[in-house]
Design a protein around this motif. Structure first.
Motif, PDB file in Angstrom:
ATOM      1  N   ILE A  13       0.827  -1.202   0.000  1.00  0.00           N
ATOM      2  CA  ILE A  13       0.000   0.000   0.000  1.00  0.00           C
ATOM      3  C   ILE A  13       0.866   1.259   0.000  1.00  0.00           C
ATOM      4  O   ILE A  13       0.585   2.229  -0.715  1.00  0.00           O
ATOM      5  CB  ILE A  13      -0.946   0.011   1.219  1.00  0.00           C
ATOM      6  CG1 ILE A  13      -2.015  -1.079   1.076  1.00  0.00           C
ATOM      7  CG2 ILE A  13      -1.602   1.376   1.382  1.00  0.00           C
ATOM      8  CD1 ILE A  13      -2.974  -0.861  -0.075  1.00  0.00           C
ATOM      9  N   SER A  14       1.945   1.262   0.792  1.00  0.00           N
ATOM     10  CA  SER A  14       2.822   2.436   0.867  1.00  0.00           C
ATOM     11  C   SER A  14       3.484   2.722  -0.469  1.00  0.00           C
ATOM     12  O   SER A  14       3.556   3.877  -0.916  1.00  0.00           O
ATOM     13  CB  SER A  14       3.894   2.224   1.945  1.00  0.00           C
ATOM     14  OG  SER A  14       3.323   2.047   3.216  1.00  0.00           O
ATOM     15  N   VAL A  15       3.987   1.671  -1.117  1.00  0.00           N
ATOM     16  CA  VAL A  15       4.618   1.842  -2.429  1.00  0.00           C
ATOM     17  C   VAL A  15       3.593   2.318  -3.448  1.00  0.00           C
ATOM     18  O   VAL A  15       3.859   3.218  -4.244  1.00  0.00           O
ATOM     19  CB  VAL A  15       5.284   0.529  -2.893  1.00  0.00           C
ATOM     20  CG1 VAL A  15       5.757   0.649  -4.341  1.00  0.00           C
ATOM     21  CG2 VAL A  15       6.451   0.173  -1.983  1.00  0.00           C
ATOM     22  N   TRP A  16       2.403   1.725  -3.412  1.00  0.00           N
ATOM     23  CA  TRP A  16       1.341   2.103  -4.354  1.00  0.00           C
ATOM     24  C   TRP A  16       0.943   3.564  -4.167  1.00  0.00           C
ATOM     25  O   TRP A  16       0.794   4.311  -5.147  1.00  0.00           O
ATOM     26  CB  TRP A  16       0.135   1.193  -4.160  1.00  0.00           C
ATOM     27  CG  TRP A  16      -0.928   1.371  -5.211  1.00  0.00           C
ATOM     28  CD1 TRP A  16      -0.990   0.780  -6.430  1.00  0.00           C
ATOM     29  CD2 TRP A  16      -2.086   2.221  -5.107  1.00  0.00           C
ATOM     30  NE1 TRP A  16      -2.116   1.188  -7.110  1.00  0.00           N
ATOM     31  CE2 TRP A  16      -2.813   2.079  -6.331  1.00  0.00           C
ATOM     32  CE3 TRP A  16      -2.586   3.074  -4.126  1.00  0.00           C
ATOM     33  CZ2 TRP A  16      -3.994   2.761  -6.577  1.00  0.00           C
ATOM     34  CZ3 TRP A  16      -3.770   3.755  -4.379  1.00  0.00           C
ATOM     35  CH2 TRP A  16      -4.460   3.600  -5.581  1.00  0.00           C
ATOM     36  N   LEU A  17       0.776   3.996  -2.919  1.00  0.00           N
ATOM     37  CA  LEU A  17       0.422   5.392  -2.646  1.00  0.00           C
ATOM     38  C   LEU A  17       1.537   6.336  -3.083  1.00  0.00           C
ATOM     39  O   LEU A  17       1.274   7.422  -3.622  1.00  0.00           O
ATOM     40  CB  LEU A  17       0.145   5.567  -1.145  1.00  0.00           C
ATOM     41  CG  LEU A  17      -1.129   4.918  -0.603  1.00  0.00           C
ATOM     42  CD1 LEU A  17      -1.160   5.017   0.923  1.00  0.00           C
ATOM     43  CD2 LEU A  17      -2.377   5.552  -1.204  1.00  0.00           C
ATOM     44  N   SER A  18       2.793   5.921  -2.864  1.00  0.00           N
ATOM     45  CA  SER A  18       3.927   6.743  -3.263  1.00  0.00           C
ATOM     46  C   SER A  18       4.008   6.890  -4.772  1.00  0.00           C
ATOM     47  O   SER A  18       4.241   7.976  -5.305  1.00  0.00           O
ATOM     48  CB  SER A  18       5.229   6.130  -2.732  1.00  0.00           C
ATOM     49  OG  SER A  18       6.348   6.845  -3.201  1.00  0.00           O
ATOM     50  N   ARG A  19       3.806   5.779  -5.486  1.00  0.00           N
ATOM     51  CA  ARG A  19       3.852   5.785  -6.946  1.00  0.00           C
ATOM     52  C   ARG A  19       2.766   6.680  -7.536  1.00  0.00           C
ATOM     53  O   ARG A  19       2.928   7.209  -8.641  1.00  0.00           O
ATOM     54  CB  ARG A  19       3.690   4.369  -7.487  1.00  0.00           C
ATOM     55  CG  ARG A  19       4.833   3.415  -7.220  1.00  0.00           C
ATOM     56  CD  ARG A  19       6.063   3.761  -8.031  1.00  0.00           C
ATOM     57  NE  ARG A  19       7.025   4.575  -7.273  1.00  0.00           N
ATOM     58  CZ  ARG A  19       8.112   5.115  -7.793  1.00  0.00           C
ATOM     59  NH1 ARG A  19       8.385   4.948  -9.067  1.00  0.00           N
ATOM     60  NH2 ARG A  19       8.931   5.809  -7.048  1.00  0.00           N
ATOM     61  N   ASN A  20       1.663   6.841  -6.825  1.00  0.00           N
ATOM     62  CA  ASN A  20       0.551   7.644  -7.322  1.00  0.00           C
ATOM     63  C   ASN A  20       0.539   9.054  -6.745  1.00  0.00           C
ATOM     64  O   ASN A  20      -0.441   9.793  -6.923  1.00  0.00           O
ATOM     65  CB  ASN A  20      -0.775   6.937  -7.027  1.00  0.00           C
ATOM     66  CG  ASN A  20      -0.989   5.716  -7.905  1.00  0.00           C
ATOM     67  OD1 ASN A  20      -1.450   5.815  -9.031  1.00  0.00           O
ATOM     68  ND2 ASN A  20      -0.625   4.542  -7.403  1.00  0.00           N
ATOM     69  N   GLY A  21       1.587   9.407  -6.017  1.00  0.00           N
ATOM     70  CA  GLY A  21       1.745  10.782  -5.535  1.00  0.00           C
ATOM     71  C   GLY A  21       0.967  11.158  -4.294  1.00  0.00           C
ATOM     72  O   GLY A  21       0.833  12.341  -3.972  1.00  0.00           O
ATOM     73  N   TYR A  22       0.453  10.139  -3.557  1.00  0.00           N
ATOM     74  CA  TYR A  22      -0.312  10.430  -2.352  1.00  0.00           C
ATOM     75  C   TYR A  22       0.516  10.352  -1.073  1.00  0.00           C
ATOM     76  O   TYR A  22       0.049  10.766  -0.012  1.00  0.00           O
ATOM     77  CB  TYR A  22      -1.492   9.457  -2.224  1.00  0.00           C
ATOM     78  CG  TYR A  22      -2.472   9.534  -3.359  1.00  0.00           C
ATOM     79  CD1 TYR A  22      -3.265  10.665  -3.551  1.00  0.00           C
ATOM     80  CD2 TYR A  22      -2.605   8.475  -4.249  1.00  0.00           C
ATOM     81  CE1 TYR A  22      -4.162  10.737  -4.598  1.00  0.00           C
ATOM     82  CE2 TYR A  22      -3.505   8.540  -5.309  1.00  0.00           C
ATOM     83  CZ  TYR A  22      -4.276   9.671  -5.476  1.00  0.00           C
ATOM     84  OH  TYR A  22      -5.164   9.734  -6.516  1.00  0.00           O
ATOM     85  N   PHE A  23       1.718   9.810  -1.178  1.00  0.00           N
ATOM     86  CA  PHE A  23       2.516   9.567   0.018  1.00  0.00           C
ATOM     87  C   PHE A  23       3.984   9.817  -0.288  1.00  0.00           C
ATOM     88  O   PHE A  23       4.455   9.529  -1.396  1.00  0.00           O
ATOM     89  CB  PHE A  23       2.323   8.114   0.485  1.00  0.00           C
ATOM     90  CG  PHE A  23       3.013   7.792   1.781  1.00  0.00           C
ATOM     91  CD1 PHE A  23       2.483   8.194   2.994  1.00  0.00           C
ATOM     92  CD2 PHE A  23       4.207   7.080   1.786  1.00  0.00           C
ATOM     93  CE1 PHE A  23       3.119   7.895   4.186  1.00  0.00           C
ATOM     94  CE2 PHE A  23       4.852   6.777   2.961  1.00  0.00           C
ATOM     95  CZ  PHE A  23       4.303   7.186   4.168  1.00  0.00           C
TER      96      PHE A  23
END
Length: 212
Positions: A133-143
């Motif tokens: 989830i953290s990697v996914w959020l980071s890749r999409n600019g949310y984290f």
């Protein structure tokens, strides 16, 4: 307002991950009904204490992964497989009637706190869950993987986890013997729909990356 985002994300991710009926939240609910709310809350505190460390370690590992782009696609593919399996699980196996299990018998509040820590530590799913989830959020600019974001994300996850435990404790304390609500009856279908949606989004992103 900018720093509310990781707090809200951590809260939401934890709430979604821990809401489906499982060993931890159902044990907390049973302890509330059988031994009282205060002892069940000690169990919830112990479980949440372990969640804090699991989430922090998972996000640190996700930070390392994010700095190595060559393995991100591989992890996205693995994550896609995990969420597809979770979707199938929630729509099939999780909805089959389960045999009642023998209840754990423990005496003191302290023993319940450590029981919560132990059962939470034996539950290894949160670590890969928060990593993906953290990697996914980071890749999409949310984290973003800076210390303030990480700390607030972990805090949100801790609050979300404890709140779900607390709601299980309150709900089963008040509704014992009554017909389950629509939410409880259909929770697996709801979560299955969420994981299915995440699977579709991840698949589309992988296809776009390969075409690009």
């Amino acid at each position: 307002m900018h720093y509310f985002m990781p707090l809200i994300l951590g809260f939401t991710v934890a709430s979604i991950g821990i809401t489906p009926p499982g060993l931890l939240n159902m044990t907390a609910a049973k302890l509330s009904v059988r031994d009282g709310r205060s002892k069940a809350l000690m169990f919830a505190l112990g479980a949440t204490f372990t969640v804090l460390f699991q989430t922090y370690l998972a996000v640190l590992f996700a930070k390392f992964i994010d700095r190595n782009p060559e393995i991100i696609n591989l992890l996205q593919e693995i994550g896609l497989g995990i969420f597809v399996l979770l979707t199938l699980y929630f729509f099939t196996i999780a909805n089959k009637p389960k045999k009642p299990k023998e209840e754990l018998k423990m005496k003191s509040k302290t023993s319940r706190f450590f029981l919560g820590m132990l059962l939470s530590a034996l539950n290894l799913f949160p670590i890969p869950y928060y990593v993906f989830i953290s990697v996914w959020l980071s890749r999409n600019g949310y984290f973003f993987f800076n210390q303030s974001y990480i700390s607030l994300f972990v805090l949100g996850a801790v609050i979300g986890s404890f709140l779900v435990f607390y709601l299980y404790i309150l709900f089963f304390k008040k509704k014992e013997g009554e017909k389950p609500s629509f939410l409880i009856t259909n929770i697996n279908y709801i979560i299955g729909s969420i994981t299915g949606l995440v699977s579709i989004v991840t698949l589309i992103k992988l296809i776009n990356n390969n075409l690009g």
